[in-house]
Design a protein around this motif. Structure first.
Motif, PDB file in Angstrom:
ATOM      1  N   GLU A   7      34.105  27.619  77.286  1.00 46.28           N
ATOM      2  CA  GLU A   7      33.956  27.579  75.828  1.00 46.28           C
ATOM      3  C   GLU A   7      33.869  26.142  75.297  1.00 46.28           C
ATOM      4  OE1 GLU A   7      35.771  31.260  77.306  1.00 46.28           O
ATOM      5  OE2 GLU A   7      36.364  29.151  77.510  1.00 46.28           O
ATOM      6  N   GLN A   8      34.194  25.149  76.142  1.00 49.10           N
ATOM      7  CA  GLN A   8      34.100  23.749  75.733  1.00 49.10           C
ATOM      8  C   GLN A   8      32.876  23.046  76.317  1.00 49.10           C
ATOM      9  OE1 GLN A   8      37.859  21.813  76.573  1.00 49.10           O
ATOM     10  NE2 GLN A   8      38.921  22.936  74.971  1.00 49.10           N
ATOM     11  N   LEU A   9      32.047  23.774  77.045  1.00 48.99           N
ATOM     12  CA  LEU A   9      30.865  23.167  77.644  1.00 48.99           C
ATOM     13  C   LEU A   9      29.929  22.588  76.589  1.00 48.99           C
ATOM     14  CD1 LEU A   9      29.054  22.567  80.097  1.00 48.99           C
ATOM     15  CD2 LEU A   9      28.187  24.923  79.936  1.00 48.99           C
ATOM     16  N   HIS A  10      29.938  23.161  75.400  1.00 45.15           N
ATOM     17  CA  HIS A  10      29.049  22.659  74.349  1.00 45.15           C
ATOM     18  C   HIS A  10      29.339  21.199  74.015  1.00 45.15           C
ATOM     19  CE1 HIS A  10      32.025  22.596  71.009  1.00 45.15           C
ATOM     20  NE2 HIS A  10      32.604  23.549  71.699  1.00 45.15           N
ATOM     21  N   ARG A  11      30.583  20.754  74.216  1.00 42.81           N
ATOM     22  CA  ARG A  11      30.908  19.347  73.947  1.00 42.81           C
ATOM     23  C   ARG A  11      30.113  18.428  74.871  1.00 42.81           C
ATOM     24  NH1 ARG A  11      37.565  19.380  73.285  1.00 42.81           N
ATOM     25  NH2 ARG A  11      37.677  21.176  71.853  1.00 42.81           N
ATOM     26  N   LEU A  12      29.978  18.835  76.124  1.00 40.68           N
ATOM     27  CA  LEU A  12      29.215  18.038  77.082  1.00 40.68           C
ATOM     28  C   LEU A  12      27.726  18.126  76.790  1.00 40.68           C
ATOM     29  CD1 LEU A  12      32.030  18.704  78.490  1.00 40.68           C
ATOM     30  CD2 LEU A  12      30.825  18.356  80.652  1.00 40.68           C
ATOM     31  N   LEU A  13      27.256  19.311  76.473  1.00 42.75           N
ATOM     32  CA  LEU A  13      25.835  19.491  76.179  1.00 42.75           C
ATOM     33  C   LEU A  13      25.411  18.667  74.960  1.00 42.75           C
ATOM     34  CD1 LEU A  13      25.631  23.346  76.746  1.00 42.75           C
ATOM     35  CD2 LEU A  13      24.434  21.620  78.110  1.00 42.75           C
ATOM     36  N   ASP A  14      26.276  18.610  73.952  1.00 47.65           N
ATOM     37  CA  ASP A  14      25.952  17.852  72.743  1.00 47.65           C
ATOM     38  C   ASP A  14      25.830  16.360  73.018  1.00 47.65           C
ATOM     39  OD1 ASP A  14      25.982  20.192  71.296  1.00 47.65           O
ATOM     40  OD2 ASP A  14      27.981  19.884  70.439  1.00 47.65           O
ATOM     41  N   ALA A  15      26.531  15.861  74.044  1.00 44.06           N
ATOM     42  CA  ALA A  15      26.517  14.425  74.358  1.00 44.06           C
ATOM     43  C   ALA A  15      25.371  14.028  75.277  1.00 44.06           C
ATOM     44  CB  ALA A  15      27.852  14.023  74.991  1.00 44.06           C
ATOM     45  N   GLU A  27      38.410  32.072  95.992  1.00 46.34           N
ATOM     46  CA  GLU A  27      38.553  32.191  94.534  1.00 46.34           C
ATOM     47  C   GLU A  27      38.226  33.605  94.054  1.00 46.34           C
ATOM     48  OE1 GLU A  27      39.935  30.223  92.602  1.00 46.34           O
ATOM     49  OE2 GLU A  27      39.863  28.234  93.529  1.00 46.34           O
ATOM     50  N   ALA A  28      38.484  34.618  94.902  1.00 46.80           N
ATOM     51  CA  ALA A  28      38.179  35.999  94.522  1.00 46.80           C
ATOM     52  C   ALA A  28      38.936  36.431  93.269  1.00 46.80           C
ATOM     53  CB  ALA A  28      38.494  36.942  95.680  1.00 46.80           C
ATOM     54  N   ALA A  29      40.126  35.873  93.059  1.00 50.28           N
ATOM     55  CA  ALA A  29      40.933  36.254  91.901  1.00 50.28           C
ATOM     56  C   ALA A  29      40.388  35.682  90.601  1.00 50.28           C
ATOM     57  CB  ALA A  29      42.383  35.798  92.100  1.00 50.28           C
ATOM     58  N   ASN A  30      39.533  34.655  90.693  1.00 53.56           N
ATOM     59  CA  ASN A  30      39.076  33.968  89.491  1.00 53.56           C
ATOM     60  C   ASN A  30      37.578  34.062  89.229  1.00 53.56           C
ATOM     61  OD1 ASN A  30      41.585  32.625  88.587  1.00 53.56           O
ATOM     62  ND2 ASN A  30      41.451  31.522  90.524  1.00 53.56           N
ATOM     63  N   LEU A  31      36.773  34.308  90.250  1.00 56.76           N
ATOM     64  CA  LEU A  31      35.331  34.103  90.121  1.00 56.76           C
ATOM     65  C   LEU A  31      34.692  34.984  89.052  1.00 56.76           C
ATOM     66  CD1 LEU A  31      32.883  32.570  91.153  1.00 56.76           C
ATOM     67  CD2 LEU A  31      32.518  34.418  92.799  1.00 56.76           C
ATOM     68  N   GLU A  32      34.910  36.280  89.096  1.00 55.38           N
ATOM     69  CA  GLU A  32      34.280  37.166  88.119  1.00 55.38           C
ATOM     70  C   GLU A  32      34.719  36.810  86.705  1.00 55.38           C
ATOM     71  OE1 GLU A  32      33.491  41.949  87.382  1.00 55.38           O
ATOM     72  OE2 GLU A  32      35.026  41.293  88.820  1.00 55.38           O
ATOM     73  N   TRP A  33      35.988  36.470  86.558  1.00 53.82           N
ATOM     74  CA  TRP A  33      36.553  36.103  85.255  1.00 53.82           C
ATOM     75  C   TRP A  33      35.889  34.853  84.700  1.00 53.82           C
ATOM     76  CZ3 TRP A  33      40.533  31.998  85.021  1.00 53.82           C
ATOM     77  CH2 TRP A  33      41.081  31.838  83.744  1.00 53.82           C
ATOM     78  N   ILE A  34      35.748  33.799  85.525  1.00 51.02           N
ATOM     79  CA  ILE A  34      35.221  32.539  85.007  1.00 51.02           C
ATOM     80  C   ILE A  34      33.706  32.618  84.804  1.00 51.02           C
ATOM     81  CG2 ILE A  34      34.827  31.359  87.213  1.00 51.02           C
ATOM     82  CD1 ILE A  34      36.296  29.831  83.988  1.00 51.02           C
ATOM     83  N   VAL A  35      32.991  33.302  85.704  1.00 49.16           N
ATOM     84  CA  VAL A  35      31.546  33.453  85.522  1.00 49.16           C
ATOM     85  C   VAL A  35      31.258  34.278  84.272  1.00 49.16           C
ATOM     86  CG1 VAL A  35      29.442  34.473  86.476  1.00 49.16           C
ATOM     87  CG2 VAL A  35      30.959  33.126  87.945  1.00 49.16           C
ATOM     88  N   GLY A  36      32.037  35.314  84.036  1.00 48.50           N
ATOM     89  CA  GLY A  36      31.861  36.116  82.829  1.00 48.50           C
ATOM     90  C   GLY A  36      32.073  35.300  81.568  1.00 48.50           C
ATOM     91  N   ARG A  37      33.095  34.463  81.557  1.00 50.83           N
ATOM     92  CA  ARG A  37      33.348  33.612  80.396  1.00 50.83           C
ATOM     93  C   ARG A  37      32.191  32.641  80.173  1.00 50.83           C
ATOM     94  NH1 ARG A  37      39.030  30.840  81.178  1.00 50.83           N
ATOM     95  NH2 ARG A  37      38.278  29.711  79.334  1.00 50.83           N
ATOM     96  N   LEU A  38      31.703  32.059  81.250  1.00 49.90           N
ATOM     97  CA  LEU A  38      30.603  31.099  81.125  1.00 49.90           C
ATOM     98  C   LEU A  38      29.342  31.767  80.602  1.00 49.90           C
ATOM     99  CD1 LEU A  38      29.301  28.353  81.533  1.00 49.90           C
ATOM    100  CD2 LEU A  38      29.061  28.884  83.977  1.00 49.90           C
ATOM    101  N   ARG A  39      29.026  32.956  81.111  1.00 48.31           N
ATOM    102  CA  ARG A  39      27.809  33.640  80.677  1.00 48.31           C
ATOM    103  C   ARG A  39      27.906  34.090  79.222  1.00 48.31           C
ATOM    104  NH1 ARG A  39      23.727  33.304  81.361  1.00 48.31           N
ATOM    105  NH2 ARG A  39      22.896  35.366  81.785  1.00 48.31           N
ATOM    106  N   ARG A  40      29.120  34.464  78.788  1.00 47.09           N
ATOM    107  CA  ARG A  40      29.297  34.854  77.384  1.00 47.09           C
ATOM    108  C   ARG A  40      29.229  33.645  76.453  1.00 47.09           C
ATOM    109  NH1 ARG A  40      33.035  38.300  79.838  1.00 47.09           N
ATOM    110  NH2 ARG A  40      34.772  36.868  79.421  1.00 47.09           N
ATOM    111  N   ALA A  41      29.834  32.536  76.872  1.00 43.89           N
ATOM    112  CA  ALA A  41      29.868  31.349  76.021  1.00 43.89           C
ATOM    113  C   ALA A  41      28.506  30.677  75.939  1.00 43.89           C
ATOM    114  CB  ALA A  41      30.916  30.357  76.554  1.00 43.89           C
ATOM    115  N   HIS A  42      27.762  30.698  77.055  1.00 40.72           N
ATOM    116  CA  HIS A  42      26.463  30.021  77.098  1.00 40.72           C
ATOM    117  C   HIS A  42      25.468  30.868  77.886  1.00 40.72           C
ATOM    118  CE1 HIS A  42      27.749  26.211  75.304  1.00 40.72           C
ATOM    119  NE2 HIS A  42      28.890  26.407  75.945  1.00 40.72           N
ATOM    120  N   PRO A  43      24.942  31.915  77.276  1.00 38.14           N
ATOM    121  CA  PRO A  43      24.020  32.805  77.996  1.00 38.14           C
ATOM    122  C   PRO A  43      22.730  32.126  78.445  1.00 38.14           C
ATOM    123  CG  PRO A  43      24.110  33.347  75.655  1.00 38.14           C
ATOM    124  CD  PRO A  43      25.214  32.379  75.901  1.00 38.14           C
TER     125      PRO A  43
END
Length: 258
Positions: free
Chosen positions: A99-107, A12-28
């Motif tokens: 960016e949708q992880l908050h839906r799970l956290l809220d539940a 997943e070298a093509a995706n890892l930095e991109w998805i981890v960056g999104r996760l850290r920005r959305a939910h630091p």
């Protein structure tokens, strides 16, 4: 409440930095654990670089590609051993949107396991051909019918577990290693008398890299579910026969969860 999302990776070298960056920005406030199965494309090295730059990112290196379930079990054990209160699952290819992880956290306050579901009202998939959607919907219908679980998306991989949920499941007894692992843990959670809640998400088909799902993987998953379902039906019939035959002891409440 300490939360960590477990991301299994293989090439997943093509995706890892991109998805981890999104996760850290959305939910630091959420930590990340990458569990790499010895990817030959350098995913593990990239994960190490991300961890070196961010103390909230962690990496576990496995030497063999032993399947999705085995990677998650390794990640769960790591997280429980380090005192996390909530342990999550998430694909590394971008199909689960941070960016949708908050839906799970809220539940979380209302459930022992929360699932980001494609097949409940409000859920959806993007860029899937009709055949792929039919396969997923049909597979989940088959799981509900055969295993008797009232979950619309038992094969979903966007999840949050309370620490106590994983501890009650006795993960040492889990043997499923492939994609069937997801249905396995849902079934175990429900049979233990715990609460499962589904929240709608938008699932986006990967745009980079190759999918790990194949016809062979889907066939093997259905085969395993069939074996479990037939065994469960046989055990149910045996329990009913024991309950009605002359001289039988009264059934023990909760025995059907074994």
């Amino acid at each position: 409440m300490r939360v960590v999302m477990v991301l299994p990776t293989y090439n997943e070298a093509a995706n890892l930095e991109w998805i981890v960056g999104r996760l850290r920005r959305a939910h630091p406030e959420v930590d990340v654990l990458v569990v790499d199965d010895g990817s030959p494309d350098g995913t593990g090295d990239l994960a190490d670089a991300l961890a070196a730059a961010d103390p909230a990112v962690h990496v576990v290196h496995r030497t063999v590609k032993a399947g999705l379930g085995a990677a998650y079990l390794h990640g769960f054990a790591w997280a429980l051993g380090r005192g996390y209160d909530v342990v999550g699952e998430m694909d590394a290819d971008g199909s689960h949107q941070p960016e949708q992880l908050h839906r799970l956290l809220d539940a979380l306050p209302e459930a022992d396991l929360v699932i980001g579901s494609r097949w409940v009202p409000g859920g959806s998939v993007v860029n899937w051909p009709l055949a792929r959607e039919a396969l997923s919907r049909g597979g989940n219908l088959y799981v509900r019918a055969l295993l008797g679980v009232r979950v619309r998306d038992a094969t979903a991989g966007f999840r949050l577990f309370h620490r106590a949920t994983l501890e009650r499941l006795d993960l040492s007894q889990v043997r499923s290693s492939g994609y069937v692992f997801q249905a396995d843990l849902v079934t175990r959670t429900l049979r233990a008398g715990m609460r499962v809640r589904e929240v709608p998400i938008e699932f986006v088909e990967r745009v980079r890299g190759e999918s790990k799902m194949s016809g062979a993987v889907a066939t093997e998953s259905l085969r395993r579910i069939t074996v479990w379902g037939l065994r469960e039906r046989r055990e149910q019939l045996a329990r009913r026969w024991d309950a009605v035959r002359p001289g039988a002891r009264a059934p023990v409440p909760g025995a059907d969860l074994d």
